[in-house]
Design a protein around this motif. Structure first.
Motif, PDB file in Angstrom:
ATOM      1  N   THR A 110     -23.021 -83.177   9.215  1.00 39.24           N
ATOM      2  CA  THR A 110     -22.870 -84.566   9.641  1.00 39.24           C
ATOM      3  C   THR A 110     -23.389 -85.481   8.537  1.00 39.24           C
ATOM      4  N   ALA A 111     -23.145 -86.756   8.700  1.00 41.33           N
ATOM      5  CA  ALA A 111     -23.659 -87.715   7.729  1.00 41.33           C
ATOM      6  C   ALA A 111     -25.183 -87.735   7.727  1.00 41.33           C
ATOM      7  N   ALA A 112     -25.781 -87.346   8.864  1.00 43.12           N
ATOM      8  CA  ALA A 112     -27.238 -87.342   8.975  1.00 43.12           C
ATOM      9  C   ALA A 112     -27.861 -85.978   8.684  1.00 43.12           C
ATOM     10  N   GLY A 113     -27.061 -84.931   8.597  1.00 38.70           N
ATOM     11  CA  GLY A 113     -27.605 -83.589   8.364  1.00 38.70           C
ATOM     12  C   GLY A 113     -26.708 -82.509   8.931  1.00 38.70           C
ATOM     13  N   ARG A 114     -27.047 -82.047  10.136  1.00 42.79           N
ATOM     14  CA  ARG A 114     -26.239 -81.010  10.773  1.00 42.79           C
ATOM     15  C   ARG A 114     -26.378 -81.115  12.286  1.00 42.79           C
ATOM     16  N   LEU A 115     -25.449 -80.489  12.977  1.00 41.06           N
ATOM     17  CA  LEU A 115     -25.364 -80.608  14.426  1.00 41.06           C
ATOM     18  C   LEU A 115     -24.840 -79.302  14.998  1.00 41.06           C
ATOM     19  N   VAL A 116     -25.343 -78.934  16.179  1.00 39.80           N
ATOM     20  CA  VAL A 116     -24.885 -77.743  16.885  1.00 39.80           C
ATOM     21  C   VAL A 116     -23.871 -78.172  17.932  1.00 39.80           C
ATOM     22  N   LEU A 117     -22.670 -77.603  17.847  1.00 35.50           N
ATOM     23  CA  LEU A 117     -21.609 -77.900  18.799  1.00 35.50           C
ATOM     24  C   LEU A 117     -21.288 -76.652  19.600  1.00 35.50           C
ATOM     25  N   LEU A 131     -23.919 -89.588  27.057  1.00 29.45           N
ATOM     26  CA  LEU A 131     -22.572 -89.286  26.599  1.00 29.45           C
ATOM     27  C   LEU A 131     -22.409 -89.648  25.127  1.00 29.45           C
ATOM     28  N   VAL A 132     -21.661 -88.816  24.409  1.00 26.06           N
ATOM     29  CA  VAL A 132     -21.369 -89.086  23.011  1.00 26.06           C
ATOM     30  C   VAL A 132     -19.867 -88.947  22.776  1.00 26.06           C
ATOM     31  N   GLU A 133     -19.394 -89.567  21.704  1.00 21.77           N
ATOM     32  CA  GLU A 133     -17.984 -89.522  21.353  1.00 21.77           C
ATOM     33  C   GLU A 133     -17.770 -88.653  20.114  1.00 21.77           C
ATOM     34  N   GLY A 134     -16.477 -88.448  19.786  1.00 26.13           N
ATOM     35  CA  GLY A 134     -16.151 -87.638  18.622  1.00 26.13           C
ATOM     36  C   GLY A 134     -16.740 -88.176  17.339  1.00 26.13           C
ATOM     37  N   GLY A 135     -16.776 -89.484  17.194  1.00 28.64           N
ATOM     38  CA  GLY A 135     -17.367 -90.076  15.990  1.00 28.64           C
ATOM     39  C   GLY A 135     -18.838 -89.763  15.849  1.00 28.64           C
ATOM     40  N   ASP A 136     -19.535 -89.623  16.979  1.00 25.87           N
ATOM     41  CA  ASP A 136     -20.963 -89.292  16.928  1.00 25.87           C
ATOM     42  C   ASP A 136     -21.184 -87.890  16.367  1.00 25.87           C
ATOM     43  N   VAL A 137     -20.197 -87.009  16.545  1.00 24.09           N
ATOM     44  CA  VAL A 137     -20.310 -85.659  15.992  1.00 24.09           C
ATOM     45  C   VAL A 137     -20.280 -85.711  14.466  1.00 24.09           C
ATOM     46  N   VAL A 138     -19.483 -86.599  13.914  1.00 25.49           N
ATOM     47  CA  VAL A 138     -19.393 -86.740  12.458  1.00 25.49           C
ATOM     48  C   VAL A 138     -20.634 -87.437  11.904  1.00 25.49           C
ATOM     49  N   LEU A 139     -21.108 -88.460  12.581  1.00 20.32           N
ATOM     50  CA  LEU A 139     -22.266 -89.217  12.094  1.00 20.32           C
ATOM     51  C   LEU A 139     -23.577 -88.451  12.286  1.00 20.32           C
ATOM     52  N   GLY A 140     -23.739 -87.801  13.438  1.00 19.84           N
ATOM     53  CA  GLY A 140     -24.934 -87.010  13.682  1.00 19.84           C
ATOM     54  C   GLY A 140     -26.169 -87.804  13.996  1.00 19.84           C
ATOM     55  N   THR A 141     -26.035 -89.083  14.291  1.00 25.21           N
ATOM     56  CA  THR A 141     -27.213 -89.909  14.551  1.00 25.21           C
ATOM     57  C   THR A 141     -27.559 -89.998  16.036  1.00 25.21           C
ATOM     58  N   ALA A 142     -26.620 -89.640  16.918  1.00 24.54           N
ATOM     59  CA  ALA A 142     -26.852 -89.794  18.357  1.00 24.54           C
ATOM     60  C   ALA A 142     -27.428 -88.546  18.996  1.00 24.54           C
ATOM     61  N   ALA A 143     -27.089 -87.363  18.464  1.00 29.77           N
ATOM     62  CA  ALA A 143     -27.512 -86.111  19.100  1.00 29.77           C
ATOM     63  C   ALA A 143     -27.604 -85.010  18.056  1.00 29.77           C
ATOM     64  N   ASP A 144     -28.446 -84.022  18.355  1.00 35.99           N
ATOM     65  CA  ASP A 144     -28.579 -82.827  17.511  1.00 35.99           C
ATOM     66  C   ASP A 144     -27.765 -81.672  18.064  1.00 35.99           C
ATOM     67  N   VAL A 145     -27.534 -81.686  19.375  1.00 34.07           N
ATOM     68  CA  VAL A 145     -26.753 -80.658  20.075  1.00 34.07           C
ATOM     69  C   VAL A 145     -25.718 -81.383  20.914  1.00 34.07           C
ATOM     70  N   VAL A 146     -24.459 -81.008  20.751  1.00 31.24           N
ATOM     71  CA  VAL A 146     -23.387 -81.624  21.537  1.00 31.24           C
ATOM     72  C   VAL A 146     -22.713 -80.542  22.365  1.00 31.24           C
TER      73      VAL A 146
END
Length: 330
Positions: free
Chosen positions: A148-155, A228-243
């Motif tokens: 993500t733009a902020a680092g990484r995220l678990v989906l 709730l988060v959207e698809g864009g939040d997955v790319v940015l990575g600022t809203a959640a660490d796990v989606v």
């Protein structure tokens, strides 16, 4: 029928870069990893799997491979290795049920982890039957790591459970939180539920009913549900660490993002893309699933990923965190 989880070690012996037991320090020793490889898994199998297995074996002198599949495919790996390296290769000759044969090797203790690029449903079913499921986990989840733009995220889930209910999504949230905590040493992971908008009530029936359950149940490692988060939040990575999402939506999103990253690079310039593979959480052993369209490089990365998870006792540590000590074969 129950049995202990494969890979379980005492907390003081965890070899992990993630969370440690109180008062314990991590030990970064490489150690041997025995990986069972499904030679017939993948769109271009066995050629692409042979290529990946060969790359992995040559890159890691502490890696031992159990190749499950046709004799000629296994022989191709052996023929390309120097004689001393051939001692690190074991073959199980079969042309049917290769993924179950690989899972059986893990269940019998002849291998430490399983890697397959074959049919996801067959891999999940074979893993569940041979290795068992953790208590309360009716539908194991495939967890992928995304840049993500902020680092990484678990989906998760990205293909195992295409039609879950609210309880299954909550179980996946717990699995993903524990995974993020143990493997990436994330403190108080933020958990989001993927839907079409961040406002309350957005989405289908499942997405409208699940938030109340998420908000009412505790998550491990101090994780908290952030909404709730959207698809864009997955790319940015600022809203959640796990989606968290269902396996159908997660798989569509994952493949779309991976194609985009292949063309444009990761959202954060200069970062390395994670392996194009997912770990199956909720079964009694280490199982890594690669894309059906995986290349030899992808397979090699998936094998290395499985070896790293084993060496750091990640699956056992996640099970300990969630207070699972046995698996069920019911």
């Amino acid at each position: 029928m129950t049995r202990p989880i494969i890979g379980r070690v005492a907390p003081e012996r965890w070899r992990t870069n993630g969370a440690t037991a109180p008062g314990q320090r991590t030990v970064g020793e490489p150690g041997t990893a025995r990986i069972a490889v499904d030679l017939l898994g993948g769109d271009q199998a066995p050629a692409v799997v042979v290529d990946g297995a060969l790359r992995a074996a040559q890159a890691d002198p502490s890696l031992h491979l159990t190749l499950v599949g046709p004799a000629e495919a296994a022989d191709a790996v052996l023929a390309a290795l120097d004689p001393p390296d051939r001692q690190r290769i074991t073959t199980v000759v079969t042309t049917a049920g290769t993924v179950r044969g690989a899972a059986h090797a893990v269940a019998e203790g002849r291998a430490d982890a399983l890697v397959s690029a074959g049919d996801t449903g067959a891999t999940v079913l074979s893993a569940a039957r041979e290795l068992g499921r953790w208590p309360g986990v009716r539908r194991p989840a495939l967890a992928a790591v995304l840049p993500t733009a902020a680092g990484r995220l678990v989906l998760l889930d990205v293909g195992s459970s295409v039609d879950p209910d609210e309880e299954a999504l909550l179980v996946h949230a717990r699995l993903g939180s524990a995974y993020a905590s143990i493997v990436f040493d994330l403190k108080n992971p933020r958990v989001g539920l993927l839907t079409i908008g961040s406002e309350p009530g957005k989405g289908d029936r499942l997405r409208r009913s699940a938030p109340a359950l998420f908000a009412s149940r505790p998550l491990p490692s101090g994780a908290r549900y952030v909404g709730l988060v959207e698809g864009g939040d997955v790319v940015l990575g600022t809203a959640a660490d796990v989606v968290v999402t269902d396996g159908f939506t997660g798989n569509v999103l994952l493949k779309g993002l991976e194609a985009g990253y292949a063309l444009t690079g990761p959202p954060k310039p200069g970062t390395t893309l994670p392996p194009r593979a997912a770990v199956l959480l909720g079964v009694g052993g280490t199982v890594v699933v690669c894309h059906g369209a995986a290349t030899g490089s992808d397979l090699a990365a998936g094998i290395a990923y499985a070896a790293d998870l084993h060496r750091r006792a990640s699956v056992a540590a996640i099970a300990d965190l969630l207070r699972y000590s046995e698996v069920s074969h019911d």
